[in-house]
Scaffold this active site. Sequence first.
Site, mmCIF file in Angstrom:
data_model
loop_
_atom_site.group_PDB
_atom_site.id
_atom_site.type_symbol
_atom_site.label_atom_id
_atom_site.label_comp_id
_atom_site.label_asym_id
_atom_site.label_seq_id
_atom_site.Cartn_x
_atom_site.Cartn_y
_atom_site.Cartn_z
ATOM 1 N N GLN A 162 0.798 -1.242 0.000
ATOM 2 C CA GLN A 162 0.000 0.000 0.000
ATOM 3 C C GLN A 162 0.827 1.287 0.000
ATOM 4 O O GLN A 162 0.532 2.214 -0.740
ATOM 5 C CB GLN A 162 -0.929 -0.020 1.206
ATOM 6 C CG GLN A 162 -1.876 1.170 1.276
ATOM 7 C CD GLN A 162 -2.799 1.071 2.472
ATOM 8 O OE1 GLN A 162 -3.764 0.320 2.459
ATOM 9 N NE2 GLN A 162 -2.490 1.792 3.520
ATOM 10 N N GLU A 204 -3.551 9.273 -1.498
ATOM 11 C CA GLU A 204 -2.861 10.090 -0.502
ATOM 12 C C GLU A 204 -1.794 10.979 -1.132
ATOM 13 O O GLU A 204 -0.930 11.512 -0.445
ATOM 14 C CB GLU A 204 -2.252 9.200 0.592
ATOM 15 C CG GLU A 204 -3.324 8.425 1.357
ATOM 16 C CD GLU A 204 -2.797 7.702 2.576
ATOM 17 O OE1 GLU A 204 -1.594 7.806 2.885
ATOM 18 O OE2 GLU A 204 -3.600 7.013 3.232
ATOM 19 N N ASP A 241 4.124 0.421 4.337
ATOM 20 C CA ASP A 241 2.887 -0.101 4.924
ATOM 21 C C ASP A 241 2.406 -1.183 3.975
ATOM 22 O O ASP A 241 1.908 -0.890 2.884
ATOM 23 C CB ASP A 241 1.825 0.991 5.100
ATOM 24 C CG ASP A 241 0.530 0.442 5.734
ATOM 25 O OD1 ASP A 241 0.504 -0.775 6.065
ATOM 26 O OD2 ASP A 241 -0.423 1.216 5.891
ATOM 27 N N GLU A 284 4.766 -1.690 8.385
ATOM 28 C CA GLU A 284 3.446 -1.714 9.010
ATOM 29 C C GLU A 284 2.631 -2.892 8.474
ATOM 30 O O GLU A 284 2.681 -3.176 7.274
ATOM 31 C CB GLU A 284 2.761 -0.379 8.679
ATOM 32 C CG GLU A 284 1.397 -0.160 9.296
ATOM 33 C CD GLU A 284 0.870 1.236 8.933
ATOM 34 O OE1 GLU A 284 1.690 2.175 8.817
ATOM 35 O OE2 GLU A 284 -0.350 1.377 8.760
ATOM 36 N N ASP A 311 -1.346 -1.739 12.578
ATOM 37 C CA ASP A 311 -2.433 -0.812 12.212
ATOM 38 C C ASP A 311 -3.749 -1.588 12.287
ATOM 39 O O ASP A 311 -4.411 -1.591 13.339
ATOM 40 C CB ASP A 311 -2.165 -0.233 10.817
ATOM 41 C CG ASP A 311 -3.313 0.607 10.287
ATOM 42 O OD1 ASP A 311 -4.228 0.943 11.059
ATOM 43 O OD2 ASP A 311 -3.319 0.940 9.083
ATOM 44 N N LYS A 336 -4.839 6.035 15.158
ATOM 45 C CA LYS A 336 -5.815 6.751 14.316
ATOM 46 C C LYS A 336 -7.038 7.048 15.171
ATOM 47 O O LYS A 336 -7.686 6.121 15.676
ATOM 48 C CB LYS A 336 -6.231 5.871 13.139
ATOM 49 C CG LYS A 336 -5.136 5.614 12.104
ATOM 50 C CD LYS A 336 -5.583 4.509 11.142
ATOM 51 C CE LYS A 336 -4.746 4.468 9.875
ATOM 52 N NZ LYS A 336 -5.025 3.231 9.090
ATOM 53 N N ARG A 365 -5.999 9.249 7.635
ATOM 54 C CA ARG A 365 -6.646 8.209 6.845
ATOM 55 C C ARG A 365 -6.472 8.549 5.365
ATOM 56 O O ARG A 365 -6.083 9.658 5.011
ATOM 57 C CB ARG A 365 -8.150 8.103 7.164
ATOM 58 C CG ARG A 365 -8.499 7.820 8.612
ATOM 59 C CD ARG A 365 -7.773 6.628 9.204
ATOM 60 N NE ARG A 365 -8.006 5.379 8.524
ATOM 61 C CZ ARG A 365 -8.720 4.363 9.006
ATOM 62 N NH1 ARG A 365 -9.275 4.461 10.194
ATOM 63 N NH2 ARG A 365 -8.849 3.219 8.331
ATOM 64 N N SER A 366 -6.831 7.601 4.503
ATOM 65 C CA SER A 366 -6.703 7.891 3.071
ATOM 66 C C SER A 366 -7.755 8.904 2.609
ATOM 67 O O SER A 366 -7.529 9.637 1.653
ATOM 68 C CB SER A 366 -6.785 6.605 2.258
ATOM 69 O OG SER A 366 -7.919 5.854 2.628
ATOM 70 N N LYS A 387 2.250 10.182 10.352
ATOM 71 C CA LYS A 387 2.045 9.662 8.996
ATOM 72 C C LYS A 387 0.782 10.286 8.433
ATOM 73 O O LYS A 387 -0.299 10.055 8.973
ATOM 74 C CB LYS A 387 1.887 8.140 9.092
ATOM 75 C CG LYS A 387 1.579 7.432 7.793
ATOM 76 C CD LYS A 387 1.168 5.975 8.035
ATOM 77 C CE LYS A 387 1.000 5.239 6.712
ATOM 78 N NZ LYS A 387 0.272 3.958 6.868
HETATM 79 P P1 PGA Z 1 -6.783 3.814 5.222
HETATM 80 O O1 PGA Z 1 -5.259 3.383 5.129
HETATM 81 O O2 PGA Z 1 -6.893 5.154 5.796
HETATM 82 O O3 PGA Z 1 -7.271 3.713 3.791
HETATM 83 O O4 PGA Z 1 -7.458 2.754 6.067
HETATM 84 C C1 PGA Z 1 -4.247 3.967 5.879
HETATM 85 C C2 PGA Z 1 -3.323 2.914 6.441
HETATM 86 O O5 PGA Z 1 -3.497 1.707 6.173
HETATM 87 O O6 PGA Z 1 -2.415 3.248 7.189
HETATM 88 ZN ZN ZN Z 2 -1.868 0.878 7.483
#
Ligand code: PGA
Ligand code: ZN
Length: 427
Positions: A162, A204, A241, A284, A311, A336, A365-366, A387
């Site tokens: 990712q 992102e 990640d 991650e 995560d 988060k 978050r994304s 991050k």
């Molecule tokens: P997400 O991904 O905000 O799309 O869940 C962010 C991450 O995995 O760190």
């Molecule tokens: Zn993550």
Amino acid sequence: TIQSILGRRVWDSRGNPTVEAEVTLTDGSIGRAIAPSGASRGEREAIELRDGGERLGGKDVSRAVANVNGPIAARLRGMPAADQAGVDAAMLALDGTPLKTELGGNAIVAVSLAILHAAAASARLPLWRYLADGHDATPTIPLPEIQIFGGGAHAGRRVDIQDFMIMVPGADDLEEVMEVTNAVYHAAGRLMEARGGAVGVADEGGWWPTVSTNEEALELLVQAIEAAGEVPGERVVISLDVAASEFERDGRYILGLDGLELDSGEWLERLGNWVDRYPIVSIEDPASERDPEGMRAFTARWGDRLQIVGDDYLVTNARLIEAAADAGGCNASLIKVNQAGTVTETIEALRASQERGFGTLVSARSGETEDVSICHLAAGLDAGQLKVGSFARSERMAKWNECLRFQGQAGMGAFVGGRPIGGTWWG
Ligand code: PGA
Ligand code: ZN
């Protein structure tokens, strides 16, 4: 004292609806916050309440907004804004479900953060200072973890991994990190351009990788670091990640781009092989949230050399963090706010991590907005790392820019550079 709470629908960086809460106190102080939205969500994180059905692709948040304006506002009116634990507990009791499905994690997190902002405004303190004072913390400017290539659920699964990120832990200050990142980010863009075809960015802001294997993206990242005039592994290091829950099915790791289907041991051996050959310092979610044994095995093998971040595996939950620490399932946690759902639970998770000697990374978050609350959480509570995605698009840059404003403020501590992250790889 909370006088009124207003919920409204606003829009996030993917053009989807989300919840904003605005809290007004009897002394006239106002606090405002917006719920972010993830795409690669953990199974045990607080649920986003969306309307479903046909309208706006089922993503409208009218029910969550109505919950803010109705039951939440009615319950919290008259409560002291400084009693964050009290207001959060009241929302949890009102919701009454383990994953906040009744009121919506998006409704609850927006209100929880807005109350925090209002309380800081009432105390006439910047949010980072208010948090540091309230939690006996020494504020610090966090070390960024910055995405260069975006993949996985943020790039139509163009690659399986990712986030391909860099860190500049040896930097003297945040200015230096920003300058180095500027060079690496744009060098990566030029590399993509030279390969021909359309050059775009993922959710992102990281480059959309036009590569034919996952490892090729790692190679390109090394090339970009070199093209920026850096020696990979010296000032600039690599962080991944993997977000492995996204490509694990029934215990098999399915690397679509590489045409591979591996069991846990085979996948983690392949990942370890990259650690041996690339200057990677942090990984991650190397294994899926449904593969705690994989997390343990990987941490046993690499934990003394790598920061291994949970995560999806931890979902900002203090109990899961403690259990992971006992089991040796990782050595750092991603924090988060909307995974936990309230400020109180987020700070509990951060504290549990710090008490266990875990590294801590506050994360966006994304799906994001101009909301910069997380920068204050990271700095005020001395999380150490932050991050927020890449080095493009204003919902990302707003966060880096907010951190730049922390510099030189009375009472703000030093930039977190050179502090050991995870194991012994640094210093
Ligand atoms: P997400 O991904 O905000 O799309 O869940 C962010 C991450 O995995 O760190
Ligand atoms: Zn993550």
